[in-house]
Motif scaffolding. Structure first.
Motif, PDB file in Angstrom:
ATOM      1  N   GLU A 166      28.715  33.000   5.387  1.00  0.00           N
ATOM      2  CA  GLU A 166      30.045  33.563   5.181  1.00  0.00           C
ATOM      3  C   GLU A 166      30.781  32.803   4.081  1.00  0.00           C
ATOM      4  O   GLU A 166      31.469  33.396   3.247  1.00  0.00           O
ATOM      5  N   ARG A 203      27.593  43.075   1.268  1.00  0.00           N
ATOM      6  CA  ARG A 203      27.970  41.950   2.132  1.00  0.00           C
ATOM      7  C   ARG A 203      27.240  42.016   3.463  1.00  0.00           C
ATOM      8  O   ARG A 203      26.678  41.014   3.947  1.00  0.00           O
ATOM      9  N   TRP A 236      29.380  33.812   0.680  1.00  0.00           N
ATOM     10  CA  TRP A 236      29.832  35.150   0.283  1.00  0.00           C
ATOM     11  C   TRP A 236      31.280  35.139  -0.181  1.00  0.00           C
ATOM     12  O   TRP A 236      31.644  35.843  -1.141  1.00  0.00           O
ATOM     13  N   ASN A 237      32.102  34.358   0.476  1.00  0.00           N
ATOM     14  CA  ASN A 237      33.528  34.328   0.133  1.00  0.00           C
ATOM     15  C   ASN A 237      33.792  33.733  -1.246  1.00  0.00           C
ATOM     16  O   ASN A 237      34.903  33.848  -1.763  1.00  0.00           O
TER      17      ASN A 237
END
Length: 367
Positions: free
Chosen positions: A322, A311, A325-326
Motif C-alpha cells: 500500500e 491498483r 502504491w501511494n
C-alpha cells in the motif's frame, strides 16, 4: 529552478569546440554582490563571431565581456575582471542592477582538455564532482590558470597537493548535490603578498527523465523535458516510434523488449519515470518493473477507473505494498483541465517541476 542546471552543463559544449579545434574563450561569473543579472557559476563561450553559448548576464556586462573575449582570442591572455553595476539610470549603456560582479575570462580553455574530458565522463556516468580552478592573480592579466576535477573517488588523492581549505570545501560540496554551489576562495600568493584565487564549482548530473512510451504524449513530453533541463530517455518497443526522427529532443532512445532495455536501468532519487505507453497492460508491465525502486517520481497516465483497476491488480497479486502504491502519481499530471496532447504534456511537466523542487528542498534540509 536553478539556471537550467548550469545551462545544461556548458562544459559539454566547450568540449565540442575544443575537440573540433575551434578557438574560443570561456567566461565565468566568479562572484556577485547585491542585485546582479547572473549568479556565480554561470558561464558563456565566446568565439570569433561573438557569443556562442551560455550567458554571464546579458546587457552591458555581456557586451563588455564580449569585447574582452575578442581581444583575448588574439592575445591568448587570461584575465579576472570586476564590474560595478551601481550606475545612474540616465546611463542607457550601463547596467543599473545596483551590485557588483567578478568574471574570470579563460583565454586558453584547450589547455585543460583532459580536465574537461574527465568532467564529461563523470557526468555521463552520473557522478557528481567539483571543478576547481586556480588563478594566480586577481587582476585583468593572469599569468597562469590551473584546473583539477575532484570526485568522491579521487578526493583523497589531492590531499597534500592542494590546501586543506580547498579539500574541506570540496568535500562539503560533494556531500550536497547542489548545482548552484560555487565558491571563491582567496589564497596567499608567493610573492609581494599577491593574492591567488581558487574557484570551486559543483557539477551535478542532470535529473533523469525516463519516458516509457514514444507516442504523442511521450514525444511532446520529451520536448518539454529537454527544455526544462532533464536528461531525457525515451523507450518504446516499436522501432517506428523509438527513433531520432520521431524524438528529436531525446538524449537517449531505447527500443526492443522492456526487459532488455529499461530492465537494466536502476532508478535513483534524481530519476523521474513517466509511463505513457499505448496500453494498460504495457503500462502495468513498466510500473511493475519500477514500483519498488528508489525513483524520485513515478507517474502513470490513465483514467481514475483504469488506475483503480491497476491498483487492485498490484495489491491483489502482492506486486506492491500500500505504501509503494501511494507513491505513484496516477492519474498523472497537475489538474489544469488538460484536453489536448500538448496540454497533457504540460500538466505532467508541471508536476515534474513541483516534485523535483520538493525533493531538492527536502534533500538539502537533510544534508
Amino acid at each position: 529552478m536553478d539556471f537550467m542546471q548550469k545551462q545544461s552543463h556548458i562544459y559539454f559544449k566547450l568540449l565540442d569546440f575544443i575537440r573540433n579545434r575551434k578557438r574560443c574563450v570561456l567566461a565565468t561569473v566568479s562572484s556577485a554582490q547585491g542585485s546582479t543579472p547572473q549568479k556565480p557559476g554561470c558561464s558563456a563561450i565566446f568565439g570569433i563571431k561573438g557569443l556562442i553559448a551560455g550567458t554571464v548576464g546579458g546587457g552591458a556586462v555581456e557586451l563588455a565581456i564580449g569585447e574582452i573575449a575578442s581581444k583575448a582570442l588574439k592575445s591568448r591572455k587570461t584575465g579576472y575582471y570586476r564590474f560595478d553595476l551601481d550606475n545612474e539610470i540616465t546611463d542607457v549603456e550601463a547596467a543599473i542592477c545596483g551590485g557588483g560582479m567578478s568574471i574570470l575570462v579563460d583565454a586558453e580553455p584547450e589547455k585543460h582538455l583532459n580536465i574537461f574530458e574527465s568532467l564529461s565522463k563523470s557526468v555521463n556516468d552520473r557522478i557528481q564532482g567539483v571543478l576547481v580552478t586556480f588563478c594566480d592573480s586577481g587582476k585583468p592579466e593572469c599569468k597562469g590558470l590551473e584546473r583539477i576535477w575532484i570526485t568522491r573517488d579521487n578526493l583523497k588523492n589531492h590531499s597534500g597537493h592542494i590546501s586543506g581549505e580547498i579539500i574541506s570545501a570540496a568535500a562539503e560540496m560533494l556531500s550536497k548535490p547542489d548545482p548552484d554551489a560555487f565558491r571563491e576562495i582567496f589564497l596567499p600568493g608567493s610573492e609581494n603578498d599577491e593574492i591567488k584565487l581558487a574557484f570551486l564549482e559543483s557539477i551535478v548530473p542532470l535529473p533523469q527523465l525516463i519516458i516509457a512510451g514514444a507516442g504523442h504524449v511521450g514525444k511532446a513530453l520529451s520536448h518539454l523535458g529537454n527544455l526544462l533541463g532533464f536528461d531525457v530517455t525515451v523507450w518504446d518497443d516499436r522501432a517506428e516510434y523509438a527513433n531520432k526522427t520521431n524524438l528529436p529532443d531525446a538524449h537517449k532512445i531505447l527500443s526492443g523488449s522492456l526487459e532488455e532495455s529499461l530492465g537494466n536501468f536502476i532508478p535513483k532519487s534524481d530519476s523521474y519515470i513517466v509511463i505513457v505507453t499505448r496500453g494498460h497492460k504495457k503500462d502495468a508491465d513498466v510500473l511493475k518493473l519500477f514500483i519498488g525502486s528508489g525513483a524520485g517520481y513515478i507517474g502513470m497516465i490513465g483514467s481514475r477507473r483504469k488506475v483503480a483497476q491497476v491498483r487492485e491488480l498490484f495489491l491483489g497479486n502482492g506486486w506492491a505494498t500500500e505504501e509503494e502504491w501511494n507513491r505513484i502519481y496516477s492519474p498523472i499530471g497537475l489538474e489544469i483541465g488538460s484536453k489536448t496532447v500538448q496540454e497533457i504534456a504540460v500538466s505532467i511537466a508541471a508536476q515534474l517541476i513541483e516534485v523535483k523542487n520538493e525533493n531538492k528542498k527536502r534533500l538539502m534540509e537533510t544534508c
